[in-house]
Design a protein around this motif. Sequence first.
Motif, PDB file in Angstrom:
ATOM      1  N   ARG A  10       1.344  -3.854 -29.559  1.00 26.10           N
ATOM      2  CA  ARG A  10      -0.016  -3.964 -29.047  1.00 26.10           C
ATOM      3  C   ARG A  10       0.005  -3.755 -27.539  1.00 26.10           C
ATOM      4  N   TYR A  11      -0.611  -2.664 -27.101  1.00 30.52           N
ATOM      5  CA  TYR A  11      -0.643  -2.338 -25.682  1.00 30.52           C
ATOM      6  C   TYR A  11      -1.990  -2.738 -25.087  1.00 30.52           C
ATOM      7  N   THR A  12      -1.941  -3.301 -23.898  1.00 31.13           N
ATOM      8  CA  THR A  12      -3.156  -3.624 -23.152  1.00 31.13           C
ATOM      9  C   THR A  12      -2.964  -3.206 -21.697  1.00 31.13           C
ATOM     10  N   VAL A  13      -4.068  -3.021 -20.998  1.00 29.01           N
ATOM     11  CA  VAL A  13      -4.039  -2.716 -19.569  1.00 29.01           C
ATOM     12  C   VAL A  13      -4.824  -3.799 -18.839  1.00 29.01           C
ATOM     13  N   ARG A  14      -4.197  -4.370 -17.816  1.00 23.39           N
ATOM     14  CA  ARG A  14      -4.814  -5.484 -17.093  1.00 23.39           C
ATOM     15  C   ARG A  14      -4.540  -5.348 -15.605  1.00 23.39           C
ATOM     16  N   THR A  15      -5.101  -6.248 -14.827  1.00 20.35           N
ATOM     17  CA  THR A  15      -4.850  -6.263 -13.390  1.00 20.35           C
ATOM     18  C   THR A  15      -3.513  -6.950 -13.103  1.00 20.35           C
ATOM     19  N   PHE A  16      -3.006  -6.715 -11.924  1.00 24.32           N
ATOM     20  CA  PHE A  16      -1.706  -7.229 -11.508  1.00 24.32           C
ATOM     21  C   PHE A  16      -1.749  -8.740 -11.327  1.00 24.32           C
ATOM     22  N   GLU A  17      -0.659  -9.401 -11.713  1.00 22.93           N
ATOM     23  CA  GLU A  17      -0.486 -10.833 -11.512  1.00 22.93           C
ATOM     24  C   GLU A  17       0.791 -11.068 -10.706  1.00 22.93           C
ATOM     25  N   PRO A  18       0.877 -12.141  -9.935  1.00 20.93           N
ATOM     26  CA  PRO A  18       2.052 -12.373  -9.071  1.00 20.93           C
ATOM     27  C   PRO A  18       3.386 -12.311  -9.802  1.00 20.93           C
ATOM     28  N   ASP A  19       3.423 -12.763 -11.055  1.00 20.19           N
ATOM     29  CA  ASP A  19       4.686 -12.764 -11.790  1.00 20.19           C
ATOM     30  C   ASP A  19       5.154 -11.361 -12.175  1.00 20.19           C
ATOM     31  N   ASP A  20       4.307 -10.356 -11.973  1.00 20.66           N
ATOM     32  CA  ASP A  20       4.674  -8.980 -12.336  1.00 20.66           C
ATOM     33  C   ASP A  20       5.556  -8.315 -11.292  1.00 20.66           C
ATOM     34  N   ARG A  21       5.675  -8.913 -10.105  1.00 15.71           N
ATOM     35  CA  ARG A  21       6.358  -8.223  -9.007  1.00 15.71           C
ATOM     36  C   ARG A  21       7.810  -7.895  -9.330  1.00 15.71           C
ATOM     37  N   ASP A  52      -8.384  -6.056  -0.312  1.00 16.36           N
ATOM     38  CA  ASP A  52      -8.320  -7.518  -0.380  1.00 16.36           C
ATOM     39  C   ASP A  52      -7.660  -8.028  -1.652  1.00 16.36           C
ATOM     40  N   HIS A  53      -6.936  -7.150  -2.360  1.00 16.25           N
ATOM     41  CA  HIS A  53      -6.226  -7.542  -3.571  1.00 16.25           C
ATOM     42  C   HIS A  53      -5.025  -6.614  -3.731  1.00 16.25           C
ATOM     43  N   VAL A  54      -4.172  -6.906  -4.695  1.00 14.19           N
ATOM     44  CA  VAL A  54      -3.052  -6.008  -4.986  1.00 14.19           C
ATOM     45  C   VAL A  54      -3.571  -4.906  -5.907  1.00 14.19           C
ATOM     46  N   PRO A  55      -3.710  -3.667  -5.414  1.00 13.43           N
ATOM     47  CA  PRO A  55      -4.322  -2.599  -6.211  1.00 13.43           C
ATOM     48  C   PRO A  55      -3.330  -1.957  -7.190  1.00 13.43           C
ATOM     49  N   VAL A  56      -2.948  -2.736  -8.171  1.00 13.06           N
ATOM     50  CA  VAL A  56      -1.992  -2.286  -9.183  1.00 13.06           C
ATOM     51  C   VAL A  56      -2.520  -2.672 -10.554  1.00 13.06           C
ATOM     52  N   LEU A  57      -2.498  -1.725 -11.488  1.00 10.33           N
ATOM     53  CA  LEU A  57      -2.842  -2.000 -12.878  1.00 10.33           C
ATOM     54  C   LEU A  57      -1.562  -2.027 -13.692  1.00 10.33           C
ATOM     55  N   VAL A  58      -1.551  -2.863 -14.713  1.00 10.35           N
ATOM     56  CA  VAL A  58      -0.344  -3.111 -15.495  1.00 10.35           C
ATOM     57  C   VAL A  58      -0.602  -2.787 -16.949  1.00 10.35           C
ATOM     58  N   ALA A  59       0.268  -1.965 -17.531  1.00 10.68           N
ATOM     59  CA  ALA A  59       0.253  -1.751 -18.979  1.00 10.68           C
ATOM     60  C   ALA A  59       1.288  -2.685 -19.584  1.00 10.68           C
ATOM     61  N   SER A  60       0.877  -3.450 -20.567  1.00  6.87           N
ATOM     62  CA  SER A  60       1.803  -4.404 -21.178  1.00  6.87           C
ATOM     63  C   SER A  60       1.939  -4.124 -22.667  1.00  6.87           C
ATOM     64  N   ARG A 105      -4.457   5.527 -20.269  1.00  7.52           N
ATOM     65  CA  ARG A 105      -5.187   4.269 -20.364  1.00  7.52           C
ATOM     66  C   ARG A 105      -5.273   3.572 -19.012  1.00  7.52           C
ATOM     67  N   MET A 106      -4.198   3.633 -18.225  1.00 11.67           N
ATOM     68  CA  MET A 106      -4.249   3.032 -16.891  1.00 11.67           C
ATOM     69  C   MET A 106      -5.191   3.810 -15.974  1.00 11.67           C
ATOM     70  N   ASN A 107      -5.205   5.128 -16.114  1.00  7.88           N
ATOM     71  CA  ASN A 107      -6.123   5.937 -15.321  1.00  7.88           C
ATOM     72  C   ASN A 107      -7.574   5.604 -15.644  1.00  7.88           C
ATOM     73  N   GLU A 108      -7.874   5.496 -16.919  1.00  4.61           N
ATOM     74  CA  GLU A 108      -9.236   5.165 -17.339  1.00  4.61           C
ATOM     75  C   GLU A 108      -9.670   3.819 -16.770  1.00  4.61           C
ATOM     76  N   ARG A 109      -8.769   2.840 -16.844  1.00  2.00           N
ATOM     77  CA  ARG A 109      -9.098   1.508 -16.335  1.00  2.00           C
ATOM     78  C   ARG A 109      -9.299   1.549 -14.821  1.00  2.00           C
TER      79      ARG A 109
END
Length: 376
Positions: A10-21, A52-60, A105-109
């Motif tokens: 199951r793939y999802t795309v979300r915004t970056f979280e600190p633990d992703d670094r 004003d945020h970390v401009p990274v999207l994450v595919a999980s 999917r990340m581009n669309e998001r």
Amino acid sequence: MSVPTRTATRYTVRTFEPDDRETFLSMYDTVFGHDRSSGWFRWKFRENPYVDHVPVLVASADGEPVGFRSFFAQEMRVGGLVRTAFQPCDTMVHPDHRGRGLFDRMNERAVERYADGEPSFFFNFPNENSKPGNLAHGWREVGTVPAYYRPQNPLSALEGQGSTGLTARDADSRSADGGPATAVREAFETAIATSHRAGDRLLVGSDSEIAVERYETPPADVLAAIYHRSVPEMIHTNRSAAFYRWRFDNPAHTYAAYVARRDGDPIAALVVSTVGDHVRIVDTLPRTIESEDAALEQLLASALDDHADRSYVEAFGETVPTPLRFRFYPDTRFPLSALVQPTARTLLARDLEDGLALESSSISSWRFSRLDLDTT
């Protein structure tokens, strides 16, 4: 006997979280082959003054990060306007999860997330792998910006291409202390460097009114003052003192600057960065380089003299006055096109409902140096 069923990932795309670094940095090493520190990540994304945020999207995949779509925020001048733009960068998908449409999917998001408000537009120079995905999501091709190379030491450059013709015995002799091959090689290298220096001095006119200063750390306030003396109409990164202080704080690189003064006033500058066996011309000022071409030529000659031992010098976009005159050759034309893989970059742009119409602009409407790229 029951047959076990295979559970679909199951793939999802979300915004970056600190633990992703940490996963981001580990995957960066896997995908790009470069080790990047947490300090580099903090500089590039968290301390970026234009977002004003970390401009990274994450595919999980089942909750675990397997891909990242990142953006490098910049403040851009578009004629008389100043707008924030995002440059897509450091896009990666783990090798085990490629071919699943995660880039799309990340581009669309990303387009959905940033369609309203800042940034005003995207622009970037995608490689051949990501270019089709960008075009499919609304980016438009603007044109090509060439990279220029000045060979400083043909012997080393040819070795890098594996085409020196040296036998194994020659290579062994060359590496031996005091061997005849070493002496011949050193003589050739000295002759080449001397020839370059002499040629550069002949190209540069003598102007006793111009004094050249070298800075181990680029002076942000001085650079900004020179930039504001002659701001080009073309689209480019807005160069304030705050921008320079942040930009040259990149922990992955070191920079040196050359400043030309006339009657004590700074009138031109050139910034370089040493990378391995070569040196990059990162920025030249003023960005309307033709307005101070004589001063820039003196700065260029000084920088080339200081780095005569490097195998080659690299420049990008509009940075060197009369490139061919100083033996800077574009990688899209012979002779370099026959020796190296061209790295000229194709510019793509995508508007985000701000009415700028940059997608239909021409390449002559933009003015780039390496400082406008996220990778420098």
